[in-house]
Write a protein that holds these residues in place. Sequence first.
Motif, mmCIF file in Angstrom:
data_model
loop_
_atom_site.group_PDB
_atom_site.id
_atom_site.type_symbol
_atom_site.label_atom_id
_atom_site.label_comp_id
_atom_site.label_asym_id
_atom_site.label_seq_id
_atom_site.Cartn_x
_atom_site.Cartn_y
_atom_site.Cartn_z
ATOM 1 N N GLU A 70 0.855 -1.184 0.000
ATOM 2 C CA GLU A 70 0.000 0.000 0.000
ATOM 3 C C GLU A 70 0.887 1.228 0.000
ATOM 4 N N ILE A 71 0.407 2.278 -0.616
ATOM 5 C CA ILE A 71 1.154 3.525 -0.708
ATOM 6 C C ILE A 71 0.348 4.612 -0.018
ATOM 7 N N ASP A 72 0.985 5.335 0.888
ATOM 8 C CA ASP A 72 0.256 6.419 1.541
ATOM 9 C C ASP A 72 0.426 7.715 0.750
ATOM 10 N N SER A 73 -0.241 8.758 1.180
ATOM 11 C CA SER A 73 -0.262 10.001 0.423
ATOM 12 C C SER A 73 1.098 10.685 0.332
ATOM 13 N N SER A 74 2.046 10.304 1.197
ATOM 14 C CA SER A 74 3.385 10.904 1.127
ATOM 15 C C SER A 74 4.348 10.061 0.298
ATOM 16 N N GLY A 75 3.879 8.921 -0.251
ATOM 17 C CA GLY A 75 4.715 8.089 -1.094
ATOM 18 C C GLY A 75 5.399 6.944 -0.386
ATOM 19 N N VAL A 76 5.091 6.730 0.895
ATOM 20 C CA VAL A 76 5.680 5.620 1.641
ATOM 21 C C VAL A 76 4.981 4.329 1.229
ATOM 22 N N VAL A 77 5.786 3.303 0.920
ATOM 23 C CA VAL A 77 5.266 2.003 0.523
ATOM 24 C C VAL A 77 5.414 1.045 1.694
ATOM 25 N N VAL A 78 4.286 0.420 2.075
ATOM 26 C CA VAL A 78 4.269 -0.533 3.179
ATOM 27 C C VAL A 78 3.907 -1.900 2.612
ATOM 28 N N GLY A 79 4.697 -2.917 2.957
ATOM 29 C CA GLY A 79 4.453 -4.279 2.481
ATOM 30 C C GLY A 79 3.321 -4.938 3.241
ATOM 31 N N ASN A 80 2.938 -6.125 2.799
ATOM 32 C CA ASN A 80 1.785 -6.787 3.416
ATOM 33 C C ASN A 80 2.067 -7.296 4.827
ATOM 34 N N HIS A 81 3.307 -7.251 5.292
ATOM 35 C CA HIS A 81 3.609 -7.601 6.681
ATOM 36 C C HIS A 81 3.818 -6.358 7.536
ATOM 37 N N GLY A 82 3.529 -5.183 6.986
ATOM 38 C CA GLY A 82 3.621 -3.938 7.733
ATOM 39 C C GLY A 82 4.965 -3.254 7.695
ATOM 40 N N SER A 83 5.928 -3.814 6.976
ATOM 41 C CA SER A 83 7.255 -3.201 6.888
ATOM 42 C C SER A 83 7.252 -2.043 5.896
ATOM 43 N N GLN A 84 7.935 -0.957 6.263
ATOM 44 C CA GLN A 84 8.115 0.139 5.315
ATOM 45 C C GLN A 84 9.188 -0.292 4.334
ATOM 46 N N LEU A 85 8.841 -0.349 3.052
ATOM 47 C CA LEU A 85 9.742 -0.856 2.031
ATOM 48 C C LEU A 85 10.516 0.232 1.307
ATOM 49 N N GLY A 86 10.024 1.441 1.366
ATOM 50 C CA GLY A 86 10.685 2.538 0.675
ATOM 51 C C GLY A 86 9.764 3.726 0.556
ATOM 52 N N LYS A 87 10.252 4.744 -0.114
ATOM 53 C CA LYS A 87 9.472 5.955 -0.295
ATOM 54 C C LYS A 87 9.760 6.531 -1.671
ATOM 55 N N PHE A 88 8.714 6.943 -2.344
ATOM 56 C CA PHE A 88 8.837 7.621 -3.631
ATOM 57 C C PHE A 88 8.777 9.124 -3.359
ATOM 58 N N GLU A 89 9.852 9.805 -3.665
ATOM 59 C CA GLU A 89 9.943 11.246 -3.430
ATOM 60 C C GLU A 89 8.975 11.988 -4.351
ATOM 61 N N ASN A 90 8.426 13.085 -3.853
ATOM 62 C CA ASN A 90 7.522 13.963 -4.619
ATOM 63 C C ASN A 90 6.314 13.206 -5.170
ATOM 64 N N PHE A 91 5.811 12.254 -4.409
ATOM 65 C CA PHE A 91 4.684 11.424 -4.834
ATOM 66 C C PHE A 91 3.374 12.208 -4.798
ATOM 67 N N SER A 92 2.513 11.940 -5.778
ATOM 68 C CA SER A 92 1.137 12.439 -5.767
ATOM 69 C C SER A 92 0.239 11.321 -6.307
ATOM 70 N N PHE A 93 -1.032 11.399 -6.014
ATOM 71 C CA PHE A 93 -1.983 10.359 -6.412
ATOM 72 C C PHE A 93 -1.919 10.078 -7.915
ATOM 73 N N GLN A 94 -1.700 11.097 -8.722
ATOM 74 C CA GLN A 94 -1.669 10.919 -10.171
ATOM 75 C C GLN A 94 -0.531 10.000 -10.610
ATOM 76 N N GLU A 95 0.459 9.786 -9.757
ATOM 77 C CA GLU A 95 1.607 8.967 -10.117
ATOM 78 C C GLU A 95 1.494 7.515 -9.650
ATOM 79 N N ILE A 96 0.321 7.099 -9.171
ATOM 80 C CA ILE A 96 0.150 5.737 -8.670
ATOM 81 C C ILE A 96 0.452 4.699 -9.756
ATOM 82 N N ARG A 97 0.134 4.981 -10.994
ATOM 83 C CA ARG A 97 0.409 4.041 -12.083
ATOM 84 C C ARG A 97 1.919 3.893 -12.292
ATOM 85 N N VAL A 98 2.643 5.007 -12.184
ATOM 86 C CA VAL A 98 4.104 4.985 -12.311
ATOM 87 C C VAL A 98 4.704 4.128 -11.199
ATOM 88 N N VAL A 99 4.226 4.322 -9.973
ATOM 89 C CA VAL A 99 4.711 3.541 -8.833
ATOM 90 C C VAL A 99 4.423 2.060 -9.043
#
Length: 126
Positions: A70-99
């Motif tokens: 799952e990706i939160d509004s700030s671009g943080v990606v959380v895996g299905n076990h709750g671990s933070q896997l990374g962050k996409f800088e300058n993320f916005s909702f319009q870029e969800i397909r890119v992510v």
Amino acid sequence: ECYNNMNRLIGFINAGDANCGTATEEYLGCCVEQLTGNEVVVEDAIDERCGMIDLGSMGIKDNQGSTIAEIDSSGVVVGNHGSQLGKFENFSFQEIRVVAMYIMLIDPGFLNEREDAPHEEAEEEG
């Protein structure tokens, strides 16, 4: 251009056409908008479904419909076990397909939650 956490070029994403390729510009796949619902399908280079994006929950799902990240509004990606896997800088909702293309096609190892293989920050441009 897409760089991994070692600052190495690993691929390209064309956000306008919703497709992507390797660092040597070989076609990897694309996002396919659905006529109904709030999901976008990600297909690989031979048009096989890799998974989908739930635009409502910002979840990335596998072919069985299980949420794998799952990706939160700030671009943080959380895996299905709750671990933070990374962050996409300058993320916005319009870029969800890119992510989603980055995670599923360019750098599938991004979802690795093993402690001996941390995936720090991923940065995407373009």
